[in-house]
Design a protein around this motif. Structure first.
Motif, PDB file in Angstrom:
ATOM      1  N   VAL A   1     -78.299   5.180 -64.317  1.00  0.00           N
ATOM      2  CA  VAL A   1     -78.893   5.879 -63.028  1.00  0.00           C
ATOM      3  C   VAL A   1     -78.032   6.105 -62.516  1.00  0.00           C
ATOM      4  O   VAL A   1     -77.561   5.280 -61.600  1.00  0.00           O
ATOM      5  N   ALA A   2     -77.613   7.347 -61.625  1.00  0.00           N
ATOM      6  CA  ALA A   2     -77.113   7.183 -60.141  1.00  0.00           C
ATOM      7  C   ALA A   2     -77.637   8.120 -59.402  1.00  0.00           C
ATOM      8  O   ALA A   2     -79.157   8.928 -59.687  1.00  0.00           O
ATOM      9  N   LEU A   3     -77.230   7.640 -58.233  1.00  0.00           N
ATOM     10  CA  LEU A   3     -78.260   8.582 -56.423  1.00  0.00           C
ATOM     11  C   LEU A   3     -77.489   9.477 -56.627  1.00  0.00           C
ATOM     12  O   LEU A   3     -76.415   8.779 -56.434  1.00  0.00           O
ATOM     13  N   ALA A   4     -78.011  10.544 -55.825  1.00  0.00           N
ATOM     14  CA  ALA A   4     -77.448  11.443 -55.383  1.00  0.00           C
ATOM     15  C   ALA A   4     -77.992  13.243 -54.512  1.00  0.00           C
ATOM     16  O   ALA A   4     -78.546  13.352 -54.976  1.00  0.00           O
ATOM     17  N   PRO A   5     -78.361  12.330 -53.606  1.00  0.00           N
ATOM     18  CA  PRO A   5     -78.940  13.115 -52.016  1.00  0.00           C
ATOM     19  C   PRO A   5     -78.006  14.164 -51.969  1.00  0.00           C
ATOM     20  O   PRO A   5     -76.833  14.568 -52.139  1.00  0.00           O
ATOM     21  N   GLN A   6     -78.821  15.608 -52.088  1.00  0.00           N
ATOM     22  CA  GLN A   6     -78.720  16.896 -52.188  1.00  0.00           C
ATOM     23  C   GLN A   6     -77.976  17.438 -50.509  1.00  0.00           C
ATOM     24  O   GLN A   6     -78.597  16.807 -50.054  1.00  0.00           O
ATOM     25  N   LEU A   7     -76.986  18.146 -50.160  1.00  0.00           N
ATOM     26  CA  LEU A   7     -77.193  18.697 -48.797  1.00  0.00           C
ATOM     27  C   LEU A   7     -78.112  19.561 -48.562  1.00  0.00           C
ATOM     28  O   LEU A   7     -79.039  20.290 -49.102  1.00  0.00           O
ATOM     29  N   HIS A   8     -78.606  18.766 -47.172  1.00  0.00           N
ATOM     30  CA  HIS A   8     -80.145  19.418 -47.217  1.00  0.00           C
ATOM     31  C   HIS A   8     -80.263  19.270 -45.342  1.00  0.00           C
ATOM     32  O   HIS A   8     -79.751  17.994 -44.970  1.00  0.00           O
ATOM     33  N   ASN A   9     -80.993  20.174 -45.044  1.00  0.00           N
ATOM     34  CA  ASN A   9     -81.387  20.025 -43.245  1.00  0.00           C
ATOM     35  C   ASN A   9     -82.265  19.309 -43.335  1.00  0.00           C
ATOM     36  O   ASN A   9     -82.799  18.471 -43.706  1.00  0.00           O
ATOM     37  N   HIS A  10     -81.461  18.287 -42.208  1.00  0.00           N
ATOM     38  CA  HIS A  10     -82.518  17.279 -41.663  1.00  0.00           C
ATOM     39  C   HIS A  10     -82.519  16.174 -42.062  1.00  0.00           C
ATOM     40  O   HIS A  10     -83.522  15.057 -42.479  1.00  0.00           O
ATOM     41  N   THR A  11     -81.213  16.549 -43.003  1.00  0.00           N
ATOM     42  CA  THR A  11     -81.207  14.095 -44.011  1.00  0.00           C
ATOM     43  C   THR A  11     -80.175  13.648 -42.736  1.00  0.00           C
ATOM     44  O   THR A  11     -79.398  14.998 -42.211  1.00  0.00           O
ATOM     45  N   ALA A  12     -79.718  12.722 -43.408  1.00  0.00           N
ATOM     46  CA  ALA A  12     -78.792  12.226 -42.790  1.00  0.00           C
ATOM     47  C   ALA A  12     -77.458  12.520 -43.854  1.00  0.00           C
ATOM     48  O   ALA A  12     -76.877  12.378 -43.860  1.00  0.00           O
ATOM     49  N   HIS A  13     -77.703  13.640 -44.903  1.00  0.00           N
ATOM     50  CA  HIS A  13     -76.372  13.890 -46.166  1.00  0.00           C
ATOM     51  C   HIS A  13     -76.453  15.456 -45.818  1.00  0.00           C
ATOM     52  O   HIS A  13     -76.638  16.540 -46.534  1.00  0.00           O
TER      53      HIS A  13
END
Length: 233
Positions: free
Chosen positions: A118-130
């Motif tokens: 499994v891979a982890l992939a946070p989404q580009l999003h306001n109020h995050t470190a990404h």
């Protein structure tokens, strides 16, 4: 995605089976599963039911949403989501990273996920470190795991009015992109009925609306830099 059918209380006005049927009718290959449909609290019997539904309709799950992990309890909850994602055949989990201090948890979660393919992939999003492409590059490089990347989503960059967006953001992120979300919004200045996102008026729009994300530019950049090594949802 069941996001369009979200109601209060973290629930949805459509069942997973009906969502799959609708997706297939429209022309999608599969679906995503969000919190409230599957998460760390989902019993094994329900996970098995969801897995059977996906197999019945030949509908792969492109990703499962996770949560943030800033301490041991959060890490264990994220690992439980990873287990459930692996069980239903989803090979991407989308966590949220809110601060640099959470990087060590993401490293441990990535190692746990790697053992389950499994891979982890946070989404580009306001109020995050990404929040934007530049931050996402720093985060992915800091976590430094092959199965940790980013879920590209162009609408937040548009609403943030970033200079680096669309294809330029794809080219900057490069092979750090492990998943792509295709949703489209446009700025709606001067339209009194428009909702606000961080003070910016916006409205959803169709993929060919020139006021929205430049999707042809995005897809051209994706094809040039990544080939087929990603999941598009």
């Amino acid at each position: 995605s069941a996001r369009a059918f979200a109601v209060r209380g973290g629930k949805y006005s459509v069942t997973v089976e009906d969502l799959i049927k609708l997706a297939k009718e429209i022309g999608y290959d599969g679906i995503t599963l969000r919190r409230g449909q599957i998460d760390e609290t989902t019993p094994e019997a329900e996970v098995a039911r969801l897995r059977d539904l996906l197999k019945k309709y030949d509908a792969p799950c492109s990703f499962v949403t996770g949560a943030s992990a800033s301490d041991e309890a959060g890490l264990q909850a994220l690992c439980a989501v990873i287990d459930r994602a692996a069980s239903v055949g989803a090979f991407v989990v989308q966590p949220t990273v809110r601060a640099v201090a959470e990087i060590s948890c993401m490293q441990r979660a990535s190692d746990y996920a790697a053992a389950r393919n499994v891979a982890l992939a946070p989404q580009l999003h306001n109020h995050t470190a990404h929040e934007n492409a530049e931050q996402a590059v720093e985060l992915v490089d800091a976590v430094n795991r092959k199965n940790f990347g980013i879920a590209f989503e162009g609408s937040h960059l548009l609403l943030q009015q970033r200079k680096v967006r669309d294809g330029a953001a794809v080219r900057l992120l490069g092979k750090r992109i492990l998943s792509v979300c295709v949703q489209d919004y446009r700025l709606a200045r001067g339209e009194p009925d428009a909702p606000l996102y961080d003070g910016t008026p916006f409205k959803p729009c169709l993929p060919d609306d020139p006021r929205g994300v430049n999707l042809p530019d995005v897809f051209a950049a994706l094809g040039l830099h990544l080939g087929e090594a990603l999941v598009i949802r």
